[in-house]
Design a protein around this motif. Structure first.
Motif, PDB file in Angstrom:
ATOM      1  N   ILE A  83      41.827  45.925  46.614  1.00  0.00           N
ATOM      2  CA  ILE A  83      40.987  45.103  46.276  1.00  0.00           C
ATOM      3  C   ILE A  83      40.574  45.398  44.918  1.00  0.00           C
ATOM      4  O   ILE A  83      40.279  46.635  44.448  1.00  0.00           O
ATOM      5  N   ILE A  84      40.430  44.274  44.101  1.00  0.00           N
ATOM      6  CA  ILE A  84      39.924  44.306  42.877  1.00  0.00           C
ATOM      7  C   ILE A  84      38.430  43.741  42.697  1.00  0.00           C
ATOM      8  O   ILE A  84      38.254  42.376  43.079  1.00  0.00           O
ATOM      9  N   LYS A  85      37.436  44.520  42.350  1.00  0.00           N
ATOM     10  CA  LYS A  85      35.743  44.156  42.133  1.00  0.00           C
ATOM     11  C   LYS A  85      35.543  44.281  40.560  1.00  0.00           C
ATOM     12  O   LYS A  85      36.089  45.061  39.961  1.00  0.00           O
ATOM     13  N   LEU A 129      37.549  39.965  43.273  1.00  0.00           N
ATOM     14  CA  LEU A 129      38.359  39.252  42.213  1.00  0.00           C
ATOM     15  C   LEU A 129      39.442  38.901  42.758  1.00  0.00           C
ATOM     16  O   LEU A 129      40.220  38.019  42.815  1.00  0.00           O
ATOM     17  N   PHE A 130      40.031  40.028  43.669  1.00  0.00           N
ATOM     18  CA  PHE A 130      41.355  39.853  44.438  1.00  0.00           C
ATOM     19  C   PHE A 130      41.379  40.906  45.480  1.00  0.00           C
ATOM     20  O   PHE A 130      40.729  41.841  45.312  1.00  0.00           O
ATOM     21  N   GLN A 131      41.841  40.249  46.642  1.00  0.00           N
ATOM     22  CA  GLN A 131      41.977  41.163  47.899  1.00  0.00           C
ATOM     23  C   GLN A 131      43.342  40.846  48.502  1.00  0.00           C
ATOM     24  O   GLN A 131      43.485  39.372  48.730  1.00  0.00           O
ATOM     25  N   ASP A 132      44.197  41.710  49.066  1.00  0.00           N
ATOM     26  CA  ASP A 132      45.402  41.267  49.756  1.00  0.00           C
ATOM     27  C   ASP A 132      45.885  42.535  50.404  1.00  0.00           C
ATOM     28  O   ASP A 132      45.716  43.641  50.136  1.00  0.00           O
ATOM     29  N   MET A 133      46.666  42.469  51.704  1.00  0.00           N
ATOM     30  CA  MET A 133      47.103  43.344  52.410  1.00  0.00           C
ATOM     31  C   MET A 133      48.674  43.592  52.321  1.00  0.00           C
ATOM     32  O   MET A 133      49.330  42.407  52.056  1.00  0.00           O
ATOM     33  N   LYS A 156      51.790  44.065  38.950  1.00  0.00           N
ATOM     34  CA  LYS A 156      51.097  43.980  37.650  1.00  0.00           C
ATOM     35  C   LYS A 156      50.060  42.758  38.085  1.00  0.00           C
ATOM     36  O   LYS A 156      50.278  41.808  38.834  1.00  0.00           O
ATOM     37  N   PHE A 157      48.878  42.945  37.445  1.00  0.00           N
ATOM     38  CA  PHE A 157      47.605  42.100  37.969  1.00  0.00           C
ATOM     39  C   PHE A 157      47.238  41.706  36.276  1.00  0.00           C
ATOM     40  O   PHE A 157      47.021  42.359  35.514  1.00  0.00           O
ATOM     41  N   GLN A 158      47.183  40.472  36.094  1.00  0.00           N
ATOM     42  CA  GLN A 158      46.676  39.927  34.985  1.00  0.00           C
ATOM     43  C   GLN A 158      45.267  39.201  35.109  1.00  0.00           C
ATOM     44  O   GLN A 158      45.122  38.181  36.075  1.00  0.00           O
ATOM     45  N   LEU A 159      44.257  39.756  34.525  1.00  0.00           N
ATOM     46  CA  LEU A 159      43.041  39.145  34.660  1.00  0.00           C
ATOM     47  C   LEU A 159      42.523  38.639  33.455  1.00  0.00           C
ATOM     48  O   LEU A 159      42.688  39.180  32.245  1.00  0.00           O
ATOM     49  N   ALA A 173      34.496  41.022  32.995  1.00  0.00           N
ATOM     50  CA  ALA A 173      33.759  42.110  33.561  1.00  0.00           C
ATOM     51  C   ALA A 173      33.850  43.170  32.591  1.00  0.00           C
ATOM     52  O   ALA A 173      34.901  43.272  31.879  1.00  0.00           O
ATOM     53  N   ASP A 174      32.942  43.940  32.245  1.00  0.00           N
ATOM     54  CA  ASP A 174      33.071  45.271  31.554  1.00  0.00           C
ATOM     55  C   ASP A 174      33.832  46.369  32.265  1.00  0.00           C
ATOM     56  O   ASP A 174      34.095  47.094  31.825  1.00  0.00           O
ATOM     57  N   LYS A 175      33.497  46.236  33.666  1.00  0.00           N
ATOM     58  CA  LYS A 175      33.945  47.441  34.645  1.00  0.00           C
ATOM     59  C   LYS A 175      34.943  46.814  35.564  1.00  0.00           C
ATOM     60  O   LYS A 175      34.203  45.683  36.325  1.00  0.00           O
ATOM     61  N   LEU A 176      35.800  47.146  36.054  1.00  0.00           N
ATOM     62  CA  LEU A 176      36.711  46.781  37.369  1.00  0.00           C
ATOM     63  C   LEU A 176      36.786  48.218  38.044  1.00  0.00           C
ATOM     64  O   LEU A 176      36.856  49.065  37.665  1.00  0.00           O
ATOM     65  N   LYS A 177      36.799  47.762  39.569  1.00  0.00           N
ATOM     66  CA  LYS A 177      37.408  48.824  40.453  1.00  0.00           C
ATOM     67  C   LYS A 177      38.344  48.346  41.188  1.00  0.00           C
ATOM     68  O   LYS A 177      38.605  47.205  41.711  1.00  0.00           O
ATOM     69  N   PHE A 178      39.442  49.298  41.353  1.00  0.00           N
ATOM     70  CA  PHE A 178      40.663  49.134  41.957  1.00  0.00           C
ATOM     71  C   PHE A 178      40.523  50.101  43.246  1.00  0.00           C
ATOM     72  O   PHE A 178      40.428  51.213  42.948  1.00  0.00           O
ATOM     73  N   ILE A 179      40.472  49.381  44.455  1.00  0.00           N
ATOM     74  CA  ILE A 179      40.152  50.140  45.779  1.00  0.00           C
ATOM     75  C   ILE A 179      41.448  49.908  46.519  1.00  0.00           C
ATOM     76  O   ILE A 179      41.914  48.685  46.862  1.00  0.00           O
ATOM     77  N   ILE A 180      42.109  51.151  47.125  1.00  0.00           N
ATOM     78  CA  ILE A 180      43.389  51.079  47.948  1.00  0.00           C
ATOM     79  C   ILE A 180      42.727  51.670  49.118  1.00  0.00           C
ATOM     80  O   ILE A 180      42.554  52.903  49.065  1.00  0.00           O
ATOM     81  N   ARG A 181      42.853  51.007  50.136  1.00  0.00           N
ATOM     82  CA  ARG A 181      42.449  51.649  51.527  1.00  0.00           C
ATOM     83  C   ARG A 181      43.364  51.503  52.715  1.00  0.00           C
ATOM     84  O   ARG A 181      44.209  50.278  52.855  1.00  0.00           O
ATOM     85  N   GLY A 182      43.766  52.470  53.184  1.00  0.00           N
ATOM     86  CA  GLY A 182      44.942  52.577  54.436  1.00  0.00           C
ATOM     87  C   GLY A 182      43.929  52.022  55.540  1.00  0.00           C
ATOM     88  O   GLY A 182      43.131  52.362  55.914  1.00  0.00           O
TER      89      GLY A 182
END
Length: 143
Positions: free
Chosen positions: A77-79, A86-90, A99-102, A107-116
């Motif tokens: 997940i990218i927030k 902004l993006f979510q996929d399994m 690679k992700f092009q945004l 946004a001033d801050k981005l969060k990359f979340i990886i959840r099993g």
């Protein structure tokens, strides 16, 4: 005849030596208990990295790599700074590299979340995307 002396536990504990010995024994047991607790901790199932690759034509490119030795499903997940997705996929697979092009300036801050999904393994990365332009003017006397 020699006089035999007996020391009871109570007598030893009342002496300075006895108190010091008792404190050392208790501290040794506490340190041993802490060491045992640390030894039980297991390493994380997989490790992820997020790298800034570059800024081509008004965008920002990030590379996300994730080692997933079990090959279980995980969600990426990218927030943005407002927690809008902004993006979510399994994905599945043992080695993930994408690679992700945004758009730059979105946004001033981005969060990359990886959840099993199976083991509830969670890794979060916060990226500060502020861009600063430095303009430098040099005046040089030629003659």
């Amino acid at each position: 005849m020699k006089k035999q002396s007996r020391y009871s536990v109570k007598t030893i504990l009342h002496s300075k030596f006895g108190i010091t010995a008792l404190v050392l024994i208790i501290m040794t047991q506490a340190v041993t208990a802490q060491t045992r607790a640390v030894a039980v901790v297991e390493p994380l199932a997989g490790t992820a990295t997020v790298k800034h690759i570059g800024n081509p034509a008004g965008s920002i490119v990030f590379q996300v790599q994730y080692d997933n030795p079990s090959g279980d499903k995980f969600t990426l997940i990218i927030k943005d700074n407002d927690d809008a997705v902004l993006f979510q996929d399994m994905y599945t697979g043992k080695k993930f590299d994408k690679k992700f092009q945004l758009p730059q300036g979105q946004a001033d801050k981005l969060k990359f979340i990886i959840r099993g999904t199976r083991n509830n393994h969670l890794q979060t990365f916060e990226v500060n995307t502020n861009t600063r332009v430095i303009e430098e003017i040099v005046v040089k006397r030629v003659s």
